[in-house]
Design a protein around this motif. Sequence first.
Motif, short mmCIF file in Angstrom:
data_model
loop_
_atom_site.label_atom_id
_atom_site.label_comp_id
_atom_site.label_asym_id
_atom_site.label_seq_id
_atom_site.Cartn_x
_atom_site.Cartn_y
_atom_site.Cartn_z
N GLN A 1 0.85 -1.20 0.00
CA GLN A 1 0.00 0.00 0.00
C GLN A 1 0.88 1.24 0.00
O GLN A 1 1.83 1.35 0.77
CB GLN A 1 -0.90 0.00 1.23
N VAL A 2 0.56 2.19 -0.87
CA VAL A 2 1.33 3.42 -0.98
C VAL A 2 0.72 4.49 -0.09
O VAL A 2 -0.49 4.64 -0.04
CB VAL A 2 1.35 3.91 -2.44
N GLY A 3 1.58 5.23 0.61
CA GLY A 3 1.09 6.32 1.43
C GLY A 3 1.22 6.05 2.91
O GLY A 3 2.16 5.37 3.34
N LEU A 4 0.31 6.61 3.67
CA LEU A 4 0.36 6.55 5.12
C LEU A 4 -0.91 5.91 5.67
O LEU A 4 -2.00 6.18 5.18
CB LEU A 4 0.49 7.95 5.71
N VAL A 5 -0.74 5.08 6.67
CA VAL A 5 -1.87 4.45 7.36
C VAL A 5 -1.75 4.74 8.84
O VAL A 5 -0.76 4.36 9.47
CB VAL A 5 -1.91 2.94 7.11
N GLU A 6 -2.77 5.38 9.39
CA GLU A 6 -2.77 5.77 10.80
C GLU A 6 -3.59 4.79 11.63
O GLU A 6 -4.53 4.17 11.13
CB GLU A 6 -3.34 7.17 10.97
N SER A 7 -3.26 4.73 12.90
CA SER A 7 -4.02 3.93 13.84
C SER A 7 -3.85 4.50 15.24
O SER A 7 -2.94 5.30 15.48
CB SER A 7 -3.58 2.46 13.81
N GLY A 8 -4.75 4.11 16.15
CA GLY A 8 -4.57 4.46 17.55
C GLY A 8 -5.47 5.53 18.09
O GLY A 8 -5.40 5.84 19.27
N GLY A 9 -6.33 6.12 17.30
CA GLY A 9 -7.23 7.13 17.83
C GLY A 9 -8.29 6.50 18.71
O GLY A 9 -8.37 5.27 18.86
N GLY A 10 -9.11 7.34 19.33
CA GLY A 10 -10.18 6.84 20.17
C GLY A 10 -10.67 7.89 21.13
O GLY A 10 -10.39 9.08 20.96
N SER A 11 -11.40 7.44 22.13
CA SER A 11 -11.97 8.32 23.14
C SER A 11 -11.31 8.07 24.47
O SER A 11 -11.05 6.92 24.84
CB SER A 11 -13.48 8.10 23.25
N VAL A 12 -11.07 9.14 25.20
CA VAL A 12 -10.40 9.03 26.50
C VAL A 12 -10.88 10.16 27.39
O VAL A 12 -11.31 11.22 26.91
CB VAL A 12 -8.87 9.06 26.31
#
Length: 115
Positions: A1-12
């Motif tokens: 996959q080309v580009g950027l993949v984000e993870s880890g967001g949420g509610s706190v």
Amino acid sequence: QVGLVESGGGSVQPGGSLRLSCAASVSWISTNNMGWYRQAPGKQRDLVASITRGGGTMYDESVKGRFAIARDDAKNTLDLQMNNLKPEDTAVYYCYQDTVFREYWGQGTQVTVSS
């Protein structure tokens, strides 16, 4: 996959912590700098933290002492550790990469800080 993949967001809850991660397809060898931006509803997208190929970092004044940006050259990832989160940190967070080829943006990940 080309580009950027984000993870880890949420509610706190206020005072809590989250860790965002960004996986890049282009290695640091071809990267000038990477960073994290955020955009709250109705506001412009602002730089939160960045790191250069040489390792220099910068932080927005509002997150100094609470957020830490770090990269893993072997994994081509960029992390943002966010501690002591405040309601005003609520926003969509975007990973950004400036490479020798072009700029890349992630799809964005929502961070919500609320009691």
